[in-house]
Design a protein around this motif. Structure first.
Motif, PDB file in Angstrom:
ATOM      1  N   PRO A 106       1.054  -0.825   0.210  1.00 18.90           N
ATOM      2  CA  PRO A 106      -0.036   0.061  -0.017  1.00 18.90           C
ATOM      3  C   PRO A 106       1.244   1.343   0.107  1.00 18.90           C
ATOM      4  O   PRO A 106       1.908   1.070   0.537  1.00 18.90           O
ATOM      5  N   THR A 107       0.428   2.142  -0.589  1.00 18.46           N
ATOM      6  CA  THR A 107       1.432   3.808  -0.402  1.00 18.46           C
ATOM      7  C   THR A 107       0.929   4.314   0.412  1.00 18.46           C
ATOM      8  O   THR A 107       0.175   4.097   1.285  1.00 18.46           O
ATOM      9  N   GLN A 139      -2.220   6.935  17.047  1.00 17.91           N
ATOM     10  CA  GLN A 139      -3.177   6.438  15.803  1.00 17.91           C
ATOM     11  C   GLN A 139      -3.016   6.862  14.697  1.00 17.91           C
ATOM     12  O   GLN A 139      -3.156   6.638  13.904  1.00 17.91           O
ATOM     13  N   LYS A 140      -1.662   7.218  14.774  1.00 22.17           N
ATOM     14  CA  LYS A 140      -1.416   8.040  13.627  1.00 22.17           C
ATOM     15  C   LYS A 140      -2.525   8.722  12.537  1.00 22.17           C
ATOM     16  O   LYS A 140      -2.559   8.445  11.621  1.00 22.17           O
ATOM     17  N   ARG A 141      -3.404   9.954  13.149  1.00 19.81           N
ATOM     18  CA  ARG A 141      -4.129  10.654  12.146  1.00 19.81           C
ATOM     19  C   ARG A 141      -4.174  12.096  12.409  1.00 19.81           C
ATOM     20  O   ARG A 141      -3.719  12.343  13.887  1.00 19.81           O
ATOM     21  N   ASP A 143       1.683   7.788   7.392  1.00 15.88           N
ATOM     22  CA  ASP A 143       3.022   7.229   7.817  1.00 15.88           C
ATOM     23  C   ASP A 143       4.100   8.338   8.366  1.00 15.88           C
ATOM     24  O   ASP A 143       4.836   7.432   9.249  1.00 15.88           O
ATOM     25  N   ARG A 144       3.743   9.152   7.659  1.00 13.53           N
ATOM     26  CA  ARG A 144       5.487   9.924   8.105  1.00 13.53           C
ATOM     27  C   ARG A 144       4.114  10.804   8.076  1.00 13.53           C
ATOM     28  O   ARG A 144       3.916  11.714   7.940  1.00 13.53           O
ATOM     29  N   GLU A 183       8.821   8.161  13.390  1.00 11.37           N
ATOM     30  CA  GLU A 183       7.855   8.566  12.362  1.00 11.37           C
ATOM     31  C   GLU A 183       7.531  10.182  11.961  1.00 11.37           C
ATOM     32  O   GLU A 183       7.104  10.752  11.101  1.00 11.37           O
ATOM     33  N   ILE A 184       8.157  10.833  12.683  1.00 15.44           N
ATOM     34  CA  ILE A 184       7.648  12.606  13.374  1.00 15.44           C
ATOM     35  C   ILE A 184       8.764  12.855  13.075  1.00 15.44           C
ATOM     36  O   ILE A 184      10.036  12.603  13.585  1.00 15.44           O
ATOM     37  N   PHE A 185       8.341  14.163  11.971  1.00 11.78           N
ATOM     38  CA  PHE A 185       9.830  15.453  12.106  1.00 11.78           C
ATOM     39  C   PHE A 185       8.915  16.877  12.494  1.00 11.78           C
ATOM     40  O   PHE A 185       7.951  16.928  12.046  1.00 11.78           O
ATOM     41  N   ALA A 186      10.142  16.850  12.792  1.00 12.56           N
ATOM     42  CA  ALA A 186       9.611  18.789  13.412  1.00 12.56           C
ATOM     43  C   ALA A 186      11.054  19.740  12.756  1.00 12.56           C
ATOM     44  O   ALA A 186      11.819  19.924  13.105  1.00 12.56           O
TER      45      ALA A 186
END
Length: 397
Positions: free
Chosen positions: A4-5, A92-94, A106-107, A283-286
């Motif tokens: 999945p993309t 939940q990555k939302r 996803d990122r 997975e999180i960039f700031a």
């Protein structure tokens, strides 16, 4: 079976967010590997902040410094959502948008910039004008027009904060209002441009003196009224009549970021690793104003447009690397110097061994910013306009 993309969600379309999205769209993704890239901003235009002052003097037009996202993202494959981020669920990555869809990711890239805190002083929220975005510039323009059309012989302007923003505004507005303008630049510290190179500070001091801008150093704003400002200097409070107060002090991280369960410093900036990833959430960039970042050398990086511009390259590369199993790069900040407008046709510039002021610095600053404009198409349009406009102006006179 195809994978999945992946979806990369970028919150904030300033220097950090927009440039990350543009870089991501240009990186060499394998066939079927290219993720969906979504950019979210509450406005519909990107704002080239260092040139916002030029709107007030008519040196530049809105389309030049604030092109619409749709135009900049054409043919890049980046999807743009205009909306206000109301919540982020890191488990939940939302991402939840106010009156809008929920975006799973996803990122995630946090690049929401900062806001001007006006509740530090009584009356500021009601009577002071911030100067950080297009809406602020339009409100200020409207107020200036009312004052210019009034029959008052003097227009009294107080600018709070003698950092870059305060100094640039004082110089530009002094040029605009001319002999009618009476300016005070109010600074709690003992000098203007505390973090600037000495050369730039001297050039700015000279420009402010020439424009008869009065400096109130070591002065604290007590309160702001409808047509007054109360200042405290050496324990003495003075209330002065004023027609306009512009507030340029401080920056605050957006509420939606402050409430996240991520490691933050005292100023509520999110702590990152040198690869610009959030601690415990790779997975999180700031980046930009909301990030508390030390680069590869361990040096604390300042919250400036120049830093966000450089971080965007690293963020895009590291997201690409994390999705294609390549090594990530630690951010290395390059101090390229500092440029400041000191009115119409005047600027100061220090960096890379060069010190310039006056008209030459003004031209160099413009060219440097032209080079940093977000897309080649926009660079060409603006550059062409800068070349042609003086000719048209000359012919029409």
């Amino acid at each position: 079976m195809t994978q999945p993309t992946s979806r990369i969600c970028i919150l904030g379309g300033g220097f950090g967010g927009l440039y990350t999205a543009l870089r991501l769209s240009q990186l060499p993704w394998e066939k079927g590997e290219k993720p969906e890239i979504v950019l979210v901003d509450q406005g519909d235009r990107f704002i080239f902040l260092p040139l916002l002052y030029e709107l007030l003097t008519g040196e530049m037009q809105t389309w030049e410094i604030a092109p619409p996202f749709e135009e900049l993202l054409q043919d890049t494959g980046v999807r743009f959502y205009q909306g206000v981020v109301s919540g982020i669920d890191t488990e939940q990555k939302r991402v939840q948008l106010q009156d809008g869809p929920e975006i799973p990711y996803d990122r995630l890239v946090l690049a929401l910039g900062g806001e001007t805190p006006l509740d530090m002083v009584p009356g500021a929220t009601s009577y002071a004008y911030p100067f950080r975005n297009l809406t602020d510039a339009y409100r200020l323009e409207e107020r200036l027009r009312v004052l210019e059309e009034s029959d008052a012989d003097k227009i009294r302007v107080a600018i709070v904060g003698a950092g870059y923003s305060g100094v640039e505004l004082a110089c530009k507005l002094a040029d605009r209002l001319g002999k009618r303008g009476r300016f005070r630049l109010i600074e709690i510290g003992d000098q203007i441009l505390r973090t600037s190179p000495e050369f730039n500070r001297q050039a700015a001091t000279k420009a402010l003196e020439a424009k008869q801008v009065f400096l109130d150093l070591e002065t604290k704003v007590e309160s702001i009224g409808e047509d007054t400002i109360s200042l405290e200097y050496k324990s003495q409070v003075d209330t002065i009549p004023v027609d306009l107060v512009i507030w340029t002090v401080g920056t605050r991280v957006a509420t939606v970021v402050r409430t996240l369960n991520l490691k933050q410093n005292q100023r509520c900036q999110i702590t990152t690793t040198p690869t610009l990833q959030v601690l415990e959430h790779p997975e999180i960039f700031a980046l930009g104003d909301l990030a508390d970042c030390r680069d590869a050398e361990g040096q604390q990086v300042p919250a400036t447009a120049q830093v966000a511009f450089q971080q965007a390259d690293y963020t895009a590369w590291n997201i690409w690397a994390s999705l294609t199993n390549r090594p990530l790069l630690s951010f290395r900040y390059q101090q390229l110097g500092e440029m400041m407008a000191l009115g119409k046709d005047n600027a100061t510039l220090t960096g890379l061994g060069v010190k310039l002021d006056g008209t030459l610095a003004y031209v160099a600053r413009r060219l440097a910013y032209l080079y940093r404009m977000p897309s080649l198409d926009h660079q060409l349009k603006v550059g062409f306009n800068w070349l042609v406009r003086p000719i048209i102006d000359t012919l029409s006179h």
